[in-house]
Design a protein around this motif. Structure first.
Motif, PDB file in Angstrom:
ATOM      1  N   UNK A 240      50.436  45.120  23.475  1.00  0.00           N
ATOM      2  CA  UNK A 240      50.154  43.825  22.699  1.00  0.00           C
ATOM      3  C   UNK A 240      51.902  43.227  22.860  1.00  0.00           C
ATOM      4  N   UNK A 241      52.846  43.863  22.820  1.00  0.00           N
ATOM      5  CA  UNK A 241      53.940  43.369  22.523  1.00  0.00           C
ATOM      6  C   UNK A 241      54.500  43.189  23.901  1.00  0.00           C
ATOM      7  N   UNK A 242      53.990  44.124  25.026  1.00  0.00           N
ATOM      8  CA  UNK A 242      54.058  42.826  26.346  1.00  0.00           C
ATOM      9  C   UNK A 242      53.411  41.554  26.753  1.00  0.00           C
ATOM     10  N   UNK A 409      47.022  41.953  28.130  1.00  0.00           N
ATOM     11  CA  UNK A 409      45.290  41.339  27.287  1.00  0.00           C
ATOM     12  C   UNK A 409      44.427  41.865  27.347  1.00  0.00           C
ATOM     13  N   UNK A 410      43.682  42.257  28.828  1.00  0.00           N
ATOM     14  CA  UNK A 410      42.633  43.224  28.771  1.00  0.00           C
ATOM     15  C   UNK A 410      42.931  44.828  28.138  1.00  0.00           C
ATOM     16  N   UNK A 411      43.673  45.324  27.848  1.00  0.00           N
ATOM     17  CA  UNK A 411      44.761  46.727  27.622  1.00  0.00           C
ATOM     18  C   UNK A 411      44.607  46.258  26.171  1.00  0.00           C
ATOM     19  N   UNK A 412      45.176  45.810  25.593  1.00  0.00           N
ATOM     20  CA  UNK A 412      44.983  45.675  24.193  1.00  0.00           C
ATOM     21  C   UNK A 412      43.726  45.140  23.167  1.00  0.00           C
ATOM     22  N   UNK A 413      43.235  44.530  24.068  1.00  0.00           N
ATOM     23  CA  UNK A 413      42.137  44.052  23.519  1.00  0.00           C
ATOM     24  C   UNK A 413      40.885  44.872  23.979  1.00  0.00           C
ATOM     25  N   UNK A 419      42.414  34.058  27.677  1.00  0.00           N
ATOM     26  CA  UNK A 419      44.127  34.047  28.548  1.00  0.00           C
ATOM     27  C   UNK A 419      44.650  34.342  29.247  1.00  0.00           C
ATOM     28  N   UNK A 420      43.252  36.543  29.694  1.00  0.00           N
ATOM     29  CA  UNK A 420      44.006  37.135  30.806  1.00  0.00           C
ATOM     30  C   UNK A 420      43.317  36.222  31.427  1.00  0.00           C
ATOM     31  N   UNK A 421      42.114  35.622  31.663  1.00  0.00           N
ATOM     32  CA  UNK A 421      41.331  35.170  32.864  1.00  0.00           C
ATOM     33  C   UNK A 421      42.252  33.266  33.583  1.00  0.00           C
ATOM     34  N   UNK A 422      42.744  33.265  32.886  1.00  0.00           N
ATOM     35  CA  UNK A 422      43.368  31.591  32.739  1.00  0.00           C
ATOM     36  C   UNK A 422      44.324  32.474  33.760  1.00  0.00           C
ATOM     37  N   UNK A 423      45.385  33.208  33.206  1.00  0.00           N
ATOM     38  CA  UNK A 423      46.629  33.890  34.102  1.00  0.00           C
ATOM     39  C   UNK A 423      46.289  34.516  35.525  1.00  0.00           C
ATOM     40  N   UNK A 424      45.367  34.991  35.404  1.00  0.00           N
ATOM     41  CA  UNK A 424      45.908  36.410  36.988  1.00  0.00           C
ATOM     42  C   UNK A 424      44.775  34.599  37.716  1.00  0.00           C
ATOM     43  N   UNK A 425      44.004  33.941  37.690  1.00  0.00           N
ATOM     44  CA  UNK A 425      43.348  33.245  38.031  1.00  0.00           C
ATOM     45  C   UNK A 425      44.386  31.983  38.601  1.00  0.00           C
ATOM     46  N   UNK A 426      45.494  31.490  38.234  1.00  0.00           N
ATOM     47  CA  UNK A 426      46.363  30.772  37.868  1.00  0.00           C
ATOM     48  C   UNK A 426      46.806  31.531  39.542  1.00  0.00           C
ATOM     49  N   UNK A 427      46.885  32.455  39.741  1.00  0.00           N
ATOM     50  CA  UNK A 427      47.564  33.686  40.618  1.00  0.00           C
ATOM     51  C   UNK A 427      46.957  33.045  41.862  1.00  0.00           C
ATOM     52  N   UNK A 428      45.382  33.759  41.751  1.00  0.00           N
ATOM     53  CA  UNK A 428      43.972  33.719  42.656  1.00  0.00           C
ATOM     54  C   UNK A 428      43.747  32.218  42.588  1.00  0.00           C
ATOM     55  N   UNK A 429      43.980  31.037  41.892  1.00  0.00           N
ATOM     56  CA  UNK A 429      43.830  29.301  42.853  1.00  0.00           C
ATOM     57  C   UNK A 429      44.926  29.641  43.608  1.00  0.00           C
ATOM     58  N   UNK A 430      46.118  29.661  43.013  1.00  0.00           N
ATOM     59  CA  UNK A 430      47.674  29.057  44.792  1.00  0.00           C
ATOM     60  C   UNK A 430      46.986  29.754  46.695  1.00  0.00           C
TER      61      UNK A 430
END
Length: 532
Positions: A240-242, A409-413, A419-430
């Motif tokens: 969570x803190x991460x 986000x995946x581990x904490x929840x 948000x987890x999907x948004x972030x990983x997909x930003x990397x994949x989209x590029x």
């Protein structure tokens, strides 16, 4: 981009020895002193900036990000291997065949503690300096953060090490015990959190070599991820803190993903900084190459030479020479989808021969290739020294921050969030690959681990990811070992390094042995449990 350092020869304030730190264009405008004493030196802003440059200097020595730590000690994982024969790997860390007397291990250990001591000297004396209080707080914050960061590298590398919170004053009374792993992490994290509002948040935003607020917050996320996993096993609260710290970096809106995948690596090679996207948050910034201005103005960087594409040109002007020691494994190759734009950037599809001509690899020549992120052909200067380069090395990138958010986000929840999907997909989209959706907790966990492998390969992070996930031995001994038996793996002695590393890897290789030289002088320190 202007370098922090113009010329630093020796930093040794411990015993009032020689201090010869000189100017840099935008950070220091100072004259070296032949002799200084701590009680009189830290008197003004110029002298404190000189001392701060000495703290930063540890980052750009050959023993840390110039080669030893970044490559020899850290790039030993399942995605890359040292492309040489078994004899060349014997007794070396990059072959997992080392012992406590290994000079590369000692060199990195010694250099990190030297940086810690320089930071301690500055922290202990800066309050007496005649400096504007805002500047004083900023300098102290950078020194405190770097001291904590160097301790973090030691804890990651060696597990339990001495915390040195005060400068070294008495050679006869310097022995100190190792601090328990979790206790050391708690101190490191507390120190970093105190620095968040001390360091600069504006003036240095366009310089990736300076520590700034987002640097501290991004590294805090990394520290919490480490604490969440093995061996501290902090679990959900640390995840969570991460996530919180990494999200603060994202929410600052100071960084974006550069749509040009080549740009970030070309900029690091050419000593440029992208002021539009600011994707590179923190770099080890190297300067010169030992063949430049004749004044000895250089750092000891070998990025692009020991790690980078294979280039055999030894004449000037030309594209430069690179051994290309670090090669991709089939595990890395198979992580990439065919349409992933990163593959032929991160794994170079050609080599440059001794006639300075590009020669494409054949489709079945996979493990013969080399890391493509660092290419000497991209260096700005045509005057290239054979072994030393001015290429910068990434310590923290925005892509890493996004992937830390996704993982945490995946581990904490216990499931992937929006948000987890948004972030990983930003990397994949590029990278030009399809977005992820509708995954279970376990499937998303594996997806993040694979995405970190694809995006961050060859950046001194994978080894520590595998360790904190608790799978280092499995990944190297089992998975890599199986991969080397694949029919696609090249025959020939120079391509058997991965098989040697795999066979050598055991539980003890998760952490480095305490150097014999340190045990000889620190009588209260014991060898860590795996190396006794």
């Amino acid at each position: 981009m202007k370098t922090i350092f113009k010329k630093i020869r020796t930093v040794s304030l411990t015993l009032c020895a020689t201090l010869t730190i000189s100017a840099c264009n935008d950070f220091l405008e100072t004259t070296p002193y032949d002799f200084v004493a701590p009680e009189t030196f830290y008197s003004n802003e110029n002298e404190c900036n000189m001392a701060l440059a000495g703290v930063y200097w540890t980052l750009v020595t050959e023993k840390v990000y110039g080669n030893y730590y970044s490559c020899m000690l850290s790039n030993i994982d399942d995605l890359s291997y040292y492309q040489r024969n078994a004899g060349a790997l014997a007794s070396h860390v990059y072959g997992n065949d080392h012992n406590p007397s290994n000079n590369n291990i000692w060199g990195t250990w010694e250099e990190l503690y030297s940086g810690i001591n320089n930071a301690n000297m500055l922290i202990e004396n800066i309050d007496n300096a005649n400096i504007d209080n805002t500047i004083k707080i900023r300098i102290k914050g950078e020194a405190k953060f770097l001291r904590a960061y160097y301790h973090f590298l030691l804890v990651q590398g060696w597990n339990e090490v001495p915390l040195r919170k005060e400068s070294f004053k008495d050679v006869n009374n310097s022995s100190i015990e190792a601090t328990p792993h979790k206790e050391a992490l708690d101190w490191i994290i507390q120190e970093m959190e105190e620095c968040v509002d001390m360091v600069d948040n504006q003036n240095y935003d366009l310089s990736p070599s300076h520590v700034k607020k987002n640097t501290v917050m991004g590294i805090l996320a990394r520290a919490y991820l480490w604490r969440a996993g093995y061996p501290a096993n902090g679990g959900k609260e640390d995840y969570k803190r991460a996530a919180e710290w990494a999200k603060k970096v994202k929410d600052s809106n100071k960084h974006k993903m550069n749509p040009d995948l080549y740009a970030i690596w070309k900029n690091m090679a050419a000593d440029k900084y992208d002021k539009e996207y600011n994707e590179s948050i923190w770099e080890a910034e190297f300067y010169g190459n030992r063949s430049g201005d004749g004044l000895g103005n250089y750092t000891d960087g070998r990025i692009g030479n020991v790690i980078g594409n294979i280039q055999k040109c030894t004449t000037n002007p030309g594209n430069g020479y690179s051994y290309g020691f670090y090669a991709p494994t089939l595990i890395l190759w198979d992580l990439f989808e065919e349409n992933d734009a990163r593959r032929d950037i991160y794994i170079a599809p050609y080599q440059i021969n001794n006639k300075d001509v590009k020669v494409d690899w054949k489709a079945n020549q996979i493990v013969q290739r080399a890391c493509g992120k660092f290419r000497r052909e991209w260096e700005a200067s045509s005057n290239k020294e054979k072994s030393y380069t001015p290429e910068n090395y990434p310590i923290l990138r925005y892509a890493d921050v996004l992937l830390m958010i996704a993982e945490a986000e995946n581990e904490a929840n216990e499931k992937p969030t929006a948000l987890a999907y948004e972030c990983i997909n930003m990397v994949r989209e590029r990278a030009g690959v399809a977005a992820l959706k509708d995954l279970s907790y376990n499937d998303f966990q594996q997806a993040v681990r694979d995405e970190r492998g694809r995006e961050l390969c060859f950046e001194s992070l994978r080894k520590y990811d595998l360790i904190r996930w608790g799978i280092y031995v499995k990944a190297l001994h089992d998975d890599l070992g199986t991969s080397t038996k694949d029919s696609r793996w090249a025959t020939g002695n120079n391509f058997q390094g991965a098989a040697v590393i795999s066979a050598n890897t055991t539980k003890k290789h998760e952490f480095l042995p305490i150097p014999t030289k340190e045990l000889d002088v620190n009588t209260k320190l014991e060898q860590n449990e795996w190396w006794k």
